[in-house]
Design an enzyme around this catalytic site. Structure first.
Site, mmCIF file in Angstrom:
data_model
loop_
_atom_site.group_PDB
_atom_site.id
_atom_site.type_symbol
_atom_site.label_atom_id
_atom_site.label_comp_id
_atom_site.label_asym_id
_atom_site.label_seq_id
_atom_site.Cartn_x
_atom_site.Cartn_y
_atom_site.Cartn_z
ATOM 1 N N SER A 7 41.693 49.444 30.728
ATOM 2 C CA SER A 7 42.406 49.564 32.005
ATOM 3 C C SER A 7 43.863 49.203 31.789
ATOM 4 O O SER A 7 44.192 48.068 31.441
ATOM 5 C CB SER A 7 41.788 48.643 33.052
ATOM 6 O OG SER A 7 42.706 48.513 34.122
ATOM 7 N N HIS A 31 42.008 54.214 31.360
ATOM 8 C CA HIS A 31 41.576 53.975 32.732
ATOM 9 C C HIS A 31 42.801 53.571 33.547
ATOM 10 O O HIS A 31 43.465 52.577 33.247
ATOM 11 C CB HIS A 31 40.510 52.875 32.755
ATOM 12 C CG HIS A 31 39.911 52.654 34.105
ATOM 13 N ND1 HIS A 31 38.894 53.444 34.609
ATOM 14 C CD2 HIS A 31 40.177 51.738 35.067
ATOM 15 C CE1 HIS A 31 38.563 53.017 35.815
ATOM 16 N NE2 HIS A 31 39.336 51.990 36.129
ATOM 17 N N ASP A 33 44.220 52.547 37.146
ATOM 18 C CA ASP A 33 43.836 52.019 38.455
ATOM 19 C C ASP A 33 44.931 52.251 39.482
ATOM 20 O O ASP A 33 46.004 51.662 39.389
ATOM 21 C CB ASP A 33 43.548 50.517 38.333
ATOM 22 C CG ASP A 33 42.249 50.252 37.593
ATOM 23 O OD1 ASP A 33 41.208 50.736 38.053
ATOM 24 O OD2 ASP A 33 42.292 49.566 36.555
ATOM 25 N N MET A 35 46.123 51.851 43.237
ATOM 26 C CA MET A 35 45.840 51.057 44.449
ATOM 27 C C MET A 35 46.953 51.231 45.467
ATOM 28 O O MET A 35 48.128 51.246 45.093
ATOM 29 C CB MET A 35 45.742 49.574 44.078
ATOM 30 C CG MET A 35 44.744 49.285 42.981
ATOM 31 S SD MET A 35 44.778 47.534 42.568
ATOM 32 C CE MET A 35 43.620 47.485 41.199
ATOM 33 N N HIS A 64 41.266 56.050 38.515
ATOM 34 C CA HIS A 64 40.341 55.420 39.462
ATOM 35 C C HIS A 64 41.117 55.151 40.750
ATOM 36 O O HIS A 64 41.939 54.235 40.797
ATOM 37 C CB HIS A 64 39.812 54.114 38.826
ATOM 38 C CG HIS A 64 39.008 53.257 39.738
ATOM 39 N ND1 HIS A 64 38.765 51.913 39.473
ATOM 40 C CD2 HIS A 64 38.356 53.526 40.907
ATOM 41 C CE1 HIS A 64 38.019 51.406 40.446
ATOM 42 N NE2 HIS A 64 37.765 52.353 41.331
ATOM 43 N N MET A 66 41.793 53.812 44.227
ATOM 44 C CA MET A 66 41.380 52.821 45.225
ATOM 45 C C MET A 66 42.353 52.970 46.380
ATOM 46 O O MET A 66 43.191 52.111 46.638
ATOM 47 C CB MET A 66 41.433 51.418 44.607
ATOM 48 C CG MET A 66 40.304 51.176 43.602
ATOM 49 S SD MET A 66 40.655 49.825 42.471
ATOM 50 C CE MET A 66 41.513 50.735 41.192
ATOM 51 N N MET A 135 31.230 49.366 40.275
ATOM 52 C CA MET A 135 32.156 48.239 40.179
ATOM 53 C C MET A 135 31.356 46.970 39.896
ATOM 54 O O MET A 135 30.377 46.674 40.594
ATOM 55 C CB MET A 135 32.955 48.071 41.480
ATOM 56 C CG MET A 135 33.906 49.225 41.826
ATOM 57 S SD MET A 135 35.103 49.610 40.526
ATOM 58 C CE MET A 135 35.979 48.046 40.357
ATOM 59 N N GLY A 140 40.341 45.940 43.320
ATOM 60 C CA GLY A 140 41.593 45.402 43.845
ATOM 61 C C GLY A 140 42.409 44.615 42.830
ATOM 62 O O GLY A 140 43.632 44.649 42.868
ATOM 63 N N PHE A 141 41.724 43.910 41.943
ATOM 64 C CA PHE A 141 42.453 43.062 41.002
ATOM 65 C C PHE A 141 41.791 43.051 39.632
ATOM 66 O O PHE A 141 40.556 43.087 39.544
ATOM 67 C CB PHE A 141 42.525 41.623 41.521
ATOM 68 C CG PHE A 141 43.251 41.511 42.830
ATOM 69 C CD1 PHE A 141 44.631 41.342 42.857
ATOM 70 C CD2 PHE A 141 42.564 41.622 44.034
ATOM 71 C CE1 PHE A 141 45.306 41.273 44.073
ATOM 72 C CE2 PHE A 141 43.235 41.555 45.253
ATOM 73 C CZ PHE A 141 44.615 41.382 45.279
ATOM 74 N N GLY A 142 42.614 42.980 38.595
ATOM 75 C CA GLY A 142 42.086 42.767 37.252
ATOM 76 C C GLY A 142 41.769 41.283 37.081
ATOM 77 O O GLY A 142 42.113 40.462 37.931
ATOM 78 N N GLY A 143 41.104 40.961 35.992
ATOM 79 C CA GLY A 143 40.885 39.560 35.639
ATOM 80 C C GLY A 143 39.843 38.818 36.447
ATOM 81 O O GLY A 143 39.825 37.587 36.445
ATOM 82 N N ASP A 173 32.867 48.985 35.698
ATOM 83 C CA ASP A 173 34.281 48.604 35.767
ATOM 84 C C ASP A 173 34.475 47.198 36.329
ATOM 85 O O ASP A 173 34.157 46.943 37.483
ATOM 86 C CB ASP A 173 35.013 49.634 36.653
ATOM 87 C CG ASP A 173 36.515 49.384 36.739
ATOM 88 O OD1 ASP A 173 37.016 48.477 36.053
ATOM 89 O OD2 ASP A 173 37.174 50.126 37.508
ATOM 90 N N GLY A 174 35.032 46.321 35.479
ATOM 91 C CA GLY A 174 35.457 45.001 35.948
ATOM 92 C C GLY A 174 34.778 43.838 35.249
ATOM 93 O O GLY A 174 33.554 43.787 35.149
ATOM 94 N N GLY A 175 35.598 42.931 34.705
ATOM 95 C CA GLY A 175 35.060 41.711 34.103
ATOM 96 C C GLY A 175 34.282 41.941 32.821
ATOM 97 O O GLY A 175 33.408 41.141 32.473
ATOM 98 N N GLY A 195 40.034 45.639 30.996
ATOM 99 C CA GLY A 195 41.480 45.427 31.065
ATOM 100 C C GLY A 195 41.881 44.144 30.361
ATOM 101 O O GLY A 195 42.346 44.159 29.222
ATOM 102 N N SER A 196 41.659 43.018 31.031
ATOM 103 C CA SER A 196 42.102 41.725 30.502
ATOM 104 C C SER A 196 41.542 41.417 29.120
ATOM 105 O O SER A 196 42.265 40.928 28.257
ATOM 106 C CB SER A 196 41.699 40.581 31.429
ATOM 107 O OG SER A 196 41.707 40.992 32.756
HETATM 108 C C1 DX5 Z 1 39.690 46.516 39.508
HETATM 109 C C2 DX5 Z 1 39.944 47.681 38.588
HETATM 110 C C3 DX5 Z 1 39.506 47.444 37.174
HETATM 111 C C4 DX5 Z 1 40.242 46.324 36.500
HETATM 112 C C5 DX5 Z 1 39.531 45.956 35.241
HETATM 113 O O1 DX5 Z 1 40.098 46.860 40.779
HETATM 114 O O2 DX5 Z 1 39.262 48.822 39.056
HETATM 115 O O3 DX5 Z 1 39.613 48.643 36.434
HETATM 116 O O4 DX5 Z 1 41.566 46.650 36.209
HETATM 117 O O5 DX5 Z 1 40.188 44.842 34.708
HETATM 118 P P1 DX5 Z 1 39.413 43.605 34.106
HETATM 119 O O6 DX5 Z 1 38.778 44.081 32.824
HETATM 120 O O7 DX5 Z 1 40.509 42.613 33.876
HETATM 121 O O8 DX5 Z 1 38.382 43.155 35.078
HETATM 122 ZN ZN ZN Z 2 39.194 50.588 37.721
#
Ligand code: DX5
Ligand code: ZN
Length: 213
Positions: A7, A31, A33, A35, A64, A66, A135, A140-143, A173-175, A195-196
């Site tokens: 991401s 990927h 994102d 928003m 993606h 959002m 999801m 909404g947020f990474g990390g 997707d996520g974490g 992502g992170s």
């Molecule tokens: C969240 C995004 C994810 C996010 C993934 O809204 O859709 O794609 O960026 O990032 P990590 O891997 O940090 O959860």
């Molecule tokens: Zn995403």
């Protein structure tokens, strides 16, 4: 299949080319994102960044969305080089129509749901999707921290795809990190978004290799 989609939300925007090259060399797709500050309480980036990445990307662009009214922007995402385009089921009135619109624009359509939406809501659309996005955090947020209930949801979707006999990939997707990637692939995920864990690491290529191992 074990595909990894880093991401770019967690990339280094001052040295974006470095992170784009990393994905070109070691991962499977970008990927992206998108928003809008309305469908989710955060704003990320838009067309200029996507277009710039697309100019040097040698791997597919997976956007993606959002955002509210994703149907209004389908053609523009096609124009800036997006290959796979997903939107959230609850952002539209007629998901089937938007999936068809994305396919008609020459992209692979994907349908996304947040962790609080029953997976059964995806089932009527599986035959129209190239992929679904489960999801594993709230969009909404990474990390954020991976939500464990995702494992059960993933198994249920995998089972239904097999029951219907359709070809629909599952993206989670996520974490995601090397700590949970093995189990997700074993349960039938095709694409893992991270992502992170990738970009905030000292050794991103090793993290990608570990997630594929
Ligand atoms: C969240 C995004 C994810 C996010 C993934 O809204 O859709 O794609 O960026 O990032 P990590 O891997 O940090 O959860
Ligand atoms: Zn995403």
């Amino acid at each position: 299949m074990a595909l990894i989609a880093p991401s770019m939300l967690a990339a280094d925007f001052l040295h974006l080319e470095k992170d784009v090259m990393l994905v070109n060399e070691y991962a499977d797709m970008f990927h992206l994102d998108i928003m809008d500050g309305s469908f989710v309480p955060n704003i990320s980036y838009g067309f200029p960044i996507v277009e710039a990445i697309g100019k040097v990307a040698t791997k597919p662009l997976d956007a993606h969305l959002m955002i509210e009214h994703p149907e209004k922007y389908v053609d523009r995402f096609a124009k800036v080089g997006v290959n796979m385009l997903s939107f959230h089921l609850n952002a539209v009135e007629n998901a089937g129509q938007v999936l068809a619109q994305i396919r008609a624009a020459g992209m692979k359509p994907g349908l996304a749901i947040n962790p609080d939406i029953p997976v059964e809501r995806l089932f009527p659309y599986l035959d129209q999707c190239d992929y679904v996005v489960l999801m594993s955090v709230f969009a909404g947020f990474g990390g954020q921290k991976f939500i464990e209930a995702t494992y059960r949801r993933l198994s249920a979707v995998k089972e239904e795809i097999q029951r219907q006999g359709v070809t629909c990939m599952i993206q989670v997707d996520g974490g995601i990190s090397a700590k949970n990637s093995r189990k997700l692939f074993d349960l039938g995920a095709d694409i893992l978004v991270a992502g992170s864990s990738v970009f905030h690491s000292e050794n991103p290529e090793q993290v990608i290799a570990d997630m594929k191992a």
